[in-house]
Structure formats: C-alpha cells, structure tokens
Design an enzyme around this catalytic site. Sequence first.
Site, mmCIF file in Angstrom:
data_model
loop_
_atom_site.group_PDB
_atom_site.id
_atom_site.type_symbol
_atom_site.label_atom_id
_atom_site.label_comp_id
_atom_site.label_asym_id
_atom_site.label_seq_id
_atom_site.Cartn_x
_atom_site.Cartn_y
_atom_site.Cartn_z
ATOM 1 N N ASN A 161 2.022 65.403 51.048
ATOM 2 C CA ASN A 161 3.474 65.358 50.818
ATOM 3 C C ASN A 161 4.314 65.842 52.002
ATOM 4 O O ASN A 161 5.392 65.299 52.235
ATOM 5 C CB ASN A 161 3.845 66.094 49.525
ATOM 6 C CG ASN A 161 3.453 67.547 49.536
ATOM 7 O OD1 ASN A 161 2.440 67.926 50.111
ATOM 8 N ND2 ASN A 161 4.252 68.376 48.912
ATOM 9 N N GLU A 259 -3.442 76.950 48.169
ATOM 10 C CA GLU A 259 -2.004 76.724 47.925
ATOM 11 C C GLU A 259 -1.941 75.485 47.053
ATOM 12 O O GLU A 259 -2.157 74.373 47.537
ATOM 13 C CB GLU A 259 -1.262 76.477 49.247
ATOM 14 C CG GLU A 259 -1.320 77.627 50.244
ATOM 15 C CD GLU A 259 -0.373 78.759 49.892
ATOM 16 O OE1 GLU A 259 0.410 78.630 48.933
ATOM 17 O OE2 GLU A 259 -0.434 79.794 50.571
HETATM 18 P P1 NAD Z 1 -4.960 66.475 46.370
HETATM 19 O O1 NAD Z 1 -5.479 67.705 45.745
HETATM 20 O O2 NAD Z 1 -5.198 65.192 45.703
HETATM 21 O O3 NAD Z 1 -5.554 66.313 47.855
HETATM 22 C C1 NAD Z 1 -5.391 67.331 48.819
HETATM 23 C C2 NAD Z 1 -6.501 67.218 49.855
HETATM 24 O O4 NAD Z 1 -7.748 67.518 49.226
HETATM 25 C C3 NAD Z 1 -6.644 65.834 50.464
HETATM 26 O O5 NAD Z 1 -6.908 65.977 51.848
HETATM 27 C C4 NAD Z 1 -7.838 65.266 49.753
HETATM 28 O O6 NAD Z 1 -8.547 64.317 50.488
HETATM 29 C C5 NAD Z 1 -8.692 66.505 49.559
HETATM 30 N N1 NAD Z 1 -9.673 66.416 48.479
HETATM 31 C C6 NAD Z 1 -9.544 65.772 47.300
HETATM 32 N N2 NAD Z 1 -10.665 65.947 46.559
HETATM 33 C C7 NAD Z 1 -11.505 66.724 47.283
HETATM 34 C C8 NAD Z 1 -12.805 67.255 47.064
HETATM 35 N N3 NAD Z 1 -13.468 67.023 45.930
HETATM 36 N N4 NAD Z 1 -13.372 68.009 48.042
HETATM 37 C C9 NAD Z 1 -12.697 68.264 49.186
HETATM 38 N N5 NAD Z 1 -11.468 67.773 49.460
HETATM 39 C C10 NAD Z 1 -10.878 67.026 48.506
HETATM 40 O O7 NAD Z 1 -3.385 66.729 46.598
HETATM 41 P P2 NAD Z 1 -2.281 65.724 47.137
HETATM 42 O O8 NAD Z 1 -2.025 64.687 46.103
HETATM 43 O O9 NAD Z 1 -2.578 65.304 48.529
HETATM 44 O O10 NAD Z 1 -1.017 66.700 47.239
HETATM 45 C C11 NAD Z 1 -0.213 67.007 46.151
HETATM 46 C C12 NAD Z 1 -0.602 68.320 45.527
HETATM 47 O O11 NAD Z 1 -0.568 69.365 46.484
HETATM 48 C C13 NAD Z 1 0.367 68.751 44.444
HETATM 49 O O12 NAD Z 1 -0.354 69.286 43.365
HETATM 50 C C14 NAD Z 1 1.218 69.806 45.116
HETATM 51 O O13 NAD Z 1 1.814 70.707 44.228
HETATM 52 C C15 NAD Z 1 0.215 70.460 45.989
HETATM 53 N N6 NAD Z 1 0.864 71.150 47.106
HETATM 54 C C16 NAD Z 1 0.867 72.516 47.112
HETATM 55 C C17 NAD Z 1 1.540 73.192 48.120
HETATM 56 C C18 NAD Z 1 1.580 74.685 48.162
HETATM 57 O O14 NAD Z 1 1.901 75.227 49.207
HETATM 58 N N7 NAD Z 1 1.302 75.388 47.083
HETATM 59 C C19 NAD Z 1 2.179 72.473 49.128
HETATM 60 C C20 NAD Z 1 2.140 71.076 49.092
HETATM 61 C C21 NAD Z 1 1.474 70.422 48.076
#
Ligand code: NAD
Length: 491
Positions: A161, A259
């Site tokens: 995002n 996070e």
């Molecule tokens: P996501 O969890 O789908 O993916 C995040 C990352 O994790 C990607 O690089 C993805 O390839 C990787 N990933 C997915 N499955 C994995 C696995 N099994 N093993 C290792 N890596 C894996 O999240 P997204 O859709 O990219 O982002 C949105 C989410 O992130 C929302 O829930 C949002 O709230 C959260 N977010 C949190 C913060 C924070 O600072 N708290 C900031 C931004 C986004």
Amino acid sequence: MNRIDTHLAASLAVQPMFIDGQWRPGGDAAAADDINPATGQAFARIAQASAQDVEDALASAHRARVAWAAMPAPEREALLLGAAEIIAQQADAIRDLIIEETGSVMLKAPWEVGYAIECLRVAAGCVRRPHGDTFPTSQPGQLSMTLRQPLGVVAGIAPFNSPFLLAMKKVAFALAAGNTFVLKPSELAPLSGLKIAEVFEAAGLPPGVLNVVPGSAEIVGQKLVSDPRVRLLTFTGSSRVGRLLAAEAGRHMKRVTLEMGGKSPLVVLRDADLDYAVDAAAFGIFYHQGQVCMASSRLIVEAPLYDAFCEKFVRKAHGIKVGDPRDPATIVGPLIRPSQCDFIARQLAESVAQGARILCGGTHDGPYFQPTVVADVTPDMPIYQEESFGPVTSILRAEDYEEALALANNTSAGLSSAIVTNDMQKAMDFALRAESGMVHINDATISDEPHIAFGGVKESGFGREGGMASIEEMTEVKWVTIQMGKRAFPF
Ligand code: NAD
C-alpha cells in the site's frame, strides 16, 4: 541511475533483481507481470527470485555485515543523506512510479516520496546515537557496561500500500544501525522496492549491504523466515500473514517485528466541533482509498451528535471524487486489485444480511469502490471486525463516553485510535485506556512521523518502527564487565 522508470517499464523488458551489488535476472528466468491497478494492464515484467537467488542474497548480506558494521559513522551518515538527496532529485519520477504501480492518488504519492526522504535523514541522525550504559556493581573492582551492537543480517517483507515508504523505513534504520539487509517487496509493488536498491547503488552503498529479491511468498518469504543467518525478520502486512510468520519465526527462534492490520476507531464525543469531526473522519477513511493500516474504519459517535454526524458525513462522502489517480482532484483512486472490491462487496453483503444499513456507496465500478458508509453495525458483523482495506467505514452510536470507549476497544486489532472532543479530561482518559499502540486527540487516526515509535498492540502486532525505536529493535544489547585486579572467588 534511473534504471527503473515507467518509460523503461513500459517496454515490458524484464526488470532484474539486485543481489551483491549486481543487477541480475532470476536464476530460473521466471518473471511476473506488474499490473497498473487503474488500467488492469501489465506495465512491467519483474524477474522472480529462485531459491538459489535468495540464498545468494543472504550469503552476500552475511559477507558484507562485518565491514558495514565497522564503517565509520560519518561515512554511513553521508551515504544515507546521499540517498535522500538522490530521491529528492528524482521525486517526480518516483511519484509517477508509485502512482502507476499502486494506483496512489496525487494527494498521497508525493507525500510518500517526501516521507522516504525524511526517513533517510532521520536514519542518518540515528547513526551516532546507539549507546550503552555503565553500571555500579556489587563486585569490588568490576567495571560493568552494556554495548549496543548491530544484529547482522536483517530481512524485511513489505506490503503493497505504501511500498516505497514502508520498505524504506525498514532499510534506512537497519542500515543506520549497522545491519545489512535483504528485502522482499510486495509482489503487487515490486518496482518500488527495486527503486530503493537503485537509489542506494547510486549513493555508493557497498555490494551486499542491501539486496532486493522480488518473488513469491512461498520461495522468498519462507527462506527469509527460516534461514539462521537472518537475525531479525521485520514484517509489515496483514494480520493473517503476520500470524503465520510469527509462528514460523518461533519455530526457528527468530526475532520478529510485526506491523499489521487495524480496525481503528475514531470517537466523536457530544461536545465535538461537528464539521471538524466529519473532516477528520473523512480523511481517516478515504485517504488512499482506505488502503491504510490506520484507516478510521469504525466511527463511534456519542448519541446527541449521532444523527447530525451521519447526515453530514454522508454528504461529505457523496462529494468525494472517485476516479483517475492522476487527476489532482481525485481523492479515491482504484483499489489494488478487483478481487479486493469483491472481498469488500462480500463483507458488506454479509453484514447487510445481519442487519447493517448502507447509507451511501456499497458498489464498485471496476477497481473503483464508491465511498461507503454503513450504519446499524453490531460487533458480530464482518464489517465491524475485519479490516476492509477500502473506502468503507461504519458509524456506531454510543450512549455515553464509557460505551464509546468499550466499543473502541472491542476488536482484536489495536493499531491507532482517535478522539474528537474539547473535554481534555475524557481525552486523556481515552489516551490511557484505549487498547491501541497510538492515540491521537483531536486528529485523524492517520498520522506517521519517521522519528516516532509507530506500531500496534493486540493483533496489530508488536515491535515499533521509527527513529530510535527502530534502532533498538535492530540492535542487540551486550553486557560486558572488566575485573580490575583480582576477583575473590569462593573456592
Ligand atoms: P499481505 O500480508 O498480503 O502481504 C504482505 C507481504 O507479505 C507481501 O510481500 C507478501 O508477498 C508477503 N507474504 C504473504 N504471504 C506470505 C507468507 N506465507 N510468507 C512470507 N511472506 C508472505 O499484505 P498486503 O495486502 O500487501 O498489505 C496490506 C496489509 O498490510 C493490511 O492488512 C494493512 O493493514 C497492513 N499494513 C500494516 C501497516 C502497519 O504499519 N501496521 C502498514 C501498511 C500496511
């Protein structure tokens, strides 16, 4: 310089990855499309890391760690400041890349670039700050102290995002603390991660200090969480994935910071300035089309203001321009993928079947989800509990402050929260009792500064990012003693 820009990407040439200071194709010659969310069209092809590529990246980071940790502070500071300067010079091109890759609107993409610059400057200011302590001791003649040392290799997994900013926040502070880094950018926004490598290469970073390996969660993610050379995995993403990674990290005894997602409440008390509260709520949920972890996805309004708030907020939502992210008047651009629209539509349909009422929006046209406001929401509905990650919020009615606080805390998430009131007694009570890592009084739930500890509680994660909070997470404390003269051993 400028290896990665949207013009080059438009040729659909495969973008290589960055390992050991070299740009190279993936070992398996695998590649994946990078899709522009606004058009649904591929605008770049990205080489996908094989298991051997990730192994090479880790080996390179591991080799580079001793020399990098030993680099004198002024040189490391200059490098981080140089990287900030390079981004400043390329600000418009990086903004365009972020817009093309993630559908960010004009309001948000330049902010993301500016944040990355600030982040590097703050990180440069942290290079000389890690310090230990000295202690009085119970043992005669002993000098006792702690040292703060880099961990070695840190791995980062980033979300889509705010892909440039969030990956940069991890990289900049890890490098400032003297660690080397392997980054897995989101598969939905890999070019933004590769751009970070390009910036640091141009700034003169030694080979191996930063490696960027786009690729699948299965191949890249799994290796990063399980490899013993990685001393810390820093993850930003969904609570679902974070939970899996925390379990996996536990099995490998690996330190992890998480996070994760939110369901952040904005509480409006009866004495609030109504127009101001409506503006704070609208910014909190519609900024970046609600794809913000801190988004105000639950608005909790005290009864005397409830009806007036609903009416004004819905009017404000109707006035939000939805569409082309490059149009400066657009507030809500496309969601990252059509599947996200389908997910939200399902979430809404289930909540409506349970009695929720849609006051406006609720539909989407392709990737463009209308600003959506839902009333009559109860805590058992999906729209109350699950993160939507879209321009969708619910308004909840609270009879009094205590009920508002109870509703605010009644979720598994605990990232950010906010309260709008002139009653500072209640505002401070809220700050103390809110179950969230961050509380903003008379502000939106969205706020982020690179030098301040950012993070959540409960299922929003643990660990903090920003300034010295990052440095503490990314360093190890070692206790060292020196015995002056001889210690009197008991036998
Ligand atoms: P996501 O969890 O789908 O993916 C995040 C990352 O994790 C990607 O690089 C993805 O390839 C990787 N990933 C997915 N499955 C994995 C696995 N099994 N093993 C290792 N890596 C894996 O999240 P997204 O859709 O990219 O982002 C949105 C989410 O992130 C929302 O829930 C949002 O709230 C959260 N977010 C949190 C913060 C924070 O600072 N708290 C900031 C931004 C986004």
